[in-house]
Design a protein around this motif. Structure first.
Motif, short mmCIF file in Angstrom:
data_model
loop_
_atom_site.label_atom_id
_atom_site.label_comp_id
_atom_site.label_asym_id
_atom_site.label_seq_id
_atom_site.Cartn_x
_atom_site.Cartn_y
_atom_site.Cartn_z
N UNK A 151 0.87 -1.18 0.00
CA UNK A 151 0.00 0.00 0.00
C UNK A 151 0.90 1.23 0.00
N UNK A 152 0.30 2.39 -0.10
CA UNK A 152 1.05 3.64 -0.05
C UNK A 152 1.18 4.30 -1.39
N UNK A 153 1.34 3.51 -2.46
CA UNK A 153 1.38 4.00 -3.83
C UNK A 153 0.94 2.87 -4.74
N UNK A 154 0.64 3.20 -5.98
CA UNK A 154 0.12 2.20 -6.91
C UNK A 154 1.16 1.12 -7.20
N UNK A 155 0.74 -0.12 -7.10
CA UNK A 155 1.60 -1.26 -7.41
C UNK A 155 1.56 -1.52 -8.91
N UNK A 156 2.74 -1.63 -9.52
CA UNK A 156 2.78 -1.91 -10.96
C UNK A 156 2.63 -3.41 -11.21
N UNK A 157 2.09 -3.74 -12.37
CA UNK A 157 1.95 -5.15 -12.75
C UNK A 157 3.31 -5.82 -12.85
N UNK A 158 4.34 -5.05 -13.23
CA UNK A 158 5.68 -5.61 -13.37
C UNK A 158 6.22 -6.09 -12.01
N UNK A 159 6.09 -5.26 -10.97
CA UNK A 159 6.58 -5.67 -9.65
C UNK A 159 5.79 -6.87 -9.15
N UNK A 160 4.47 -6.86 -9.35
CA UNK A 160 3.65 -7.98 -8.91
C UNK A 160 4.12 -9.29 -9.54
N UNK A 161 4.34 -9.29 -10.83
CA UNK A 161 4.73 -10.51 -11.52
C UNK A 161 6.15 -10.93 -11.19
N UNK A 162 7.07 -9.96 -11.07
CA UNK A 162 8.45 -10.30 -10.73
C UNK A 162 8.54 -10.89 -9.33
N UNK A 163 7.74 -10.36 -8.39
CA UNK A 163 7.74 -10.92 -7.03
C UNK A 163 7.18 -12.35 -7.04
N UNK A 164 6.12 -12.56 -7.77
CA UNK A 164 5.54 -13.90 -7.83
C UNK A 164 6.54 -14.89 -8.42
N UNK A 165 7.28 -14.47 -9.42
CA UNK A 165 8.29 -15.34 -10.03
C UNK A 165 9.44 -15.61 -9.07
N UNK A 166 9.89 -14.56 -8.36
CA UNK A 166 11.06 -14.70 -7.49
C UNK A 166 10.72 -15.39 -6.17
N UNK A 167 9.59 -15.03 -5.56
CA UNK A 167 9.26 -15.53 -4.22
C UNK A 167 8.18 -16.59 -4.22
N UNK A 168 7.43 -16.69 -5.32
CA UNK A 168 6.39 -17.71 -5.40
C UNK A 168 5.12 -17.38 -4.65
N UNK A 169 4.94 -16.12 -4.23
CA UNK A 169 3.73 -15.73 -3.51
C UNK A 169 3.06 -14.54 -4.18
N UNK A 170 1.80 -14.37 -3.85
CA UNK A 170 1.03 -13.25 -4.38
C UNK A 170 1.28 -11.99 -3.56
N UNK A 171 1.04 -10.84 -4.19
CA UNK A 171 1.01 -9.56 -3.50
C UNK A 171 -0.42 -9.05 -3.52
N UNK A 172 -0.90 -8.61 -2.37
CA UNK A 172 -2.26 -8.07 -2.28
C UNK A 172 -2.18 -6.57 -1.99
N UNK A 173 -2.72 -5.82 -2.90
CA UNK A 173 -2.65 -4.36 -2.85
C UNK A 173 -3.86 -3.79 -2.13
N UNK A 174 -3.66 -2.65 -1.46
CA UNK A 174 -4.77 -1.96 -0.80
C UNK A 174 -4.73 -0.48 -1.14
N UNK A 175 -5.91 0.11 -1.18
CA UNK A 175 -6.06 1.55 -1.42
C UNK A 175 -6.69 2.18 -0.19
N UNK A 176 -6.15 3.30 0.24
CA UNK A 176 -6.73 4.01 1.36
C UNK A 176 -6.10 5.37 1.50
N UNK A 177 -6.28 5.98 2.65
CA UNK A 177 -5.76 7.31 2.91
C UNK A 177 -5.75 7.55 4.40
N UNK A 178 -5.06 8.60 4.82
CA UNK A 178 -4.95 8.89 6.25
C UNK A 178 -6.32 9.08 6.89
#
Length: 510
Positions: A283-310
């Motif tokens: 969270x904190x800023x928009x997650x790119x599709x590239x980082x999501x896919x590279x993490x899944x390839x490297x670590x084998x787990x999903x990333x779950x993104x959240x949107x919010x504000x203070x």
């Protein structure tokens, strides 16, 4: 069909209530379980639930002994140490209203906060900028540490809707705004446990941030403790490239960080062996599709993104039980009432772009901007609180992000108003006009840049030094560009979105 998500409200917050009592409730049934481990390459500092609760309630006693009374405001000027969450919860346990602030703030910025809030006390760490504040009780880290051994105070119980804590956020007006939250805000965060984290008491959640960042304070500490899980926080100075080793060594099951941290880890690790890790949170800023896919390839787990504000923490997310579809942020968390609305506050049809809005009845929504009732009301349209972000909702409630409706910048997970930065830099000799925006210096990396007019180009190092005197590090421009004119619309208003192309043209011409 209209763009409204509502599957029923969450359970009501009990009364009487105290945020700290809720967070530490599991200390009574599991006093010996590890609540916190501050992990480094050479070892770990561990805190059991029993020890943590004793330190918090001892701190509450010490604060009361100083004459501080429920409802009074205390400012946290502490560094990246375990004293930060202990002092924060100790203040809340005593009925005080803590204001966590970034240790990066300058003395000038802290003085402005103090003038706005009139704090009764300040918790002050060594080397942390803070002006002299006559009549304010100054409490250093040594005094706070000594309070831990005092007899425990009783929790100050009361109305869950009373003011519990204040956080600062960059306002769209250009002034950083004090966001007042009720004690019930921690109760509302339970909607995030299943709607984003998939969090249970058996988890060991590592957050990559510092103790004194509100993202860490909530996701990394308060939420794991409120379910009886173990929080893992990297020790000060740990480099991101060492985080996979620490996660493996301390058997982290969930990892939380801003997208930029994942990018830094991936730059150094093509393959990441984390046998206990179930998934990552971001969270904190928009997650790119590239980082999501590279993490899944490297670590084998999903990333779950959240949107919010203070003003409402996170309320839209993907989750293990309900993954987001590609190209979307996910869906509103169960218990939330969310809509996409037009400028008048009417929900738009499904599939159309509108402003993301959350119901003003949401128990996690702020009480309001302290001392700025007009700005609070300006964010409301009937039932809805407007976020200022645009999106489109599909028939399953999934929301695709369509950008900001204003010029707010994102610098490493911090939202920063360009007006605030411009106001701080106005008046520099040799500068006639100045405008700032964030620019993408490389994929998934955005930095704040300043554009100014004047008789001639000024020494950039001198300008950077002046910015460092006036602004916290995360608000400072990383570069200055002298231009002939600032881009404006026919009415003379600065077009900040036209600034980034000027930077791109200058870079290509260099």
């Amino acid at each position: 069909m209209l763009s409204i998500y509502d599957q029923g409200p969450p359970p009501p917050c009990p009364t009487p209530f105290n945020l700290a009592a809720h967070v530490l409730a599991h200390a009574d049934d599991a006093p010996d379980k590890i609540a916190l481990a501050v992990v480094g390459l050479s070892g770990a500092e561990r805190w059991s639930y029993g020890r943590l609760k004793a330190a918090v309630l001892g701190t509450a006693t010490g604060l009361k002994d100083l004459g501080l009374k429920p409802g009074e405001i205390v400012l946290l000027r502490l560094g990246n140490t375990v004293e930060f969450p202990i002092a924060y919860l100790g203040a809340i346990a005593a009925g005080l209203v803590p204001v966590p602030t970034s240790s990066q703030l300058t003395e000038r910025e802290v003085a402005k906060i103090a003038a706005e809030l009139s704090p009764r006390g300040v918790f002050r760490g060594d080397g942390i900028a803070c002006p002299d504040l006559p009549g304010v009780v100054m409490i250093d880290e040594a005094a706070l540490a000594a309070m831990r051994d005092l007899p425990p105070a009783a929790y100050d119980m009361g109305d869950p809707d009373r003011l519990g804590y204040i956080v600062y956020t960059s306002g769209t007006s250009g002034n950083a705004r004090a966001v007042g939250h009720a004690h019930r805000a921690i109760w509302a965060r339970q909607m995030m446990h299943e709607g984003w984290y998939g969090l249970t008491a058996e988890d060991r959640l590592m957050h990559a941030g510092a103790f004194n960042w509100t993202y860490t304070l909530g996701t990394g500490l308060m939420d794991p403790w409120s379910v009886g899980a173990t929080a893992l926080i990297p020790a000060a100075g740990v480099d991101p490239q060492a985080l996979p080793l620490l996660m493996k060594r301390h058997e982290a099951t969930i990892f939380a960080a801003a997208p930029g941290v994942y990018r830094k880890i991936l730059n150094d690790h093509a393959k990441i062996d984390l046998p206990r890790l179930r998934h990552g949170l971001t969270a904190g800023e928009k997650l790119s599709a590239q980082i999501r896919e590279e993490w899944k390839t490297a670590a084998g787990t999903e990333l779950y993104e959240a949107f919010g504000m203070s003003e409402c923490s996170t309320f839209i997310s993907g989750a293990p039980a309900r993954p987001s579809r590609p190209g979307t942020l996910g869906a509103p968390q169960p218990g939330r009432r969310v809509a996409l609305v037009d400028p008048e506050g009417a929900p738009v049809p499904l599939g159309e772009v509108g402003t993301i809005a959350v119901s003003r009845r949401d128990p996690g929504l702020m009480l309001g901007y302290i001392g700025a009732e007009a700005e609070t009301q300006a964010r409301m349209r009937g039932e809805w609180f407007l976020t200022g972000d645009l999106g489109a909702m599909d028939g399953d409630g999934m929301i695709s992000y369509q950008g900001r409706a204003d010029d707010m910048m994102n610098a490493g997970g911090y939202r920063v108003s360009p007006l605030e930065v411009e106001a701080a830099l106005n008046g520099i000799p040799g500068i006639t006009e100045i405008g700032v925006t964030d620019v993408e210096v490389k994929p998934d990396t955005r930095l704040i840049w300043a554009f100014y007019t004047g008789p001639e180009a000024l020494d950039e190092q001198s300008l950077l030094a002046l910015a460092a005197e006036r602004l916290a590090r995360y608000k400072q421009p990383r570069g200055f560009l002298h231009v002939t004119d600032l881009p404006r619309n026919p009415n003379g208003k600065l077009k900040r979105r036209a600034l980034a192309p000027l930077w791109q043209a200058a870079r290509e011409g260099a």
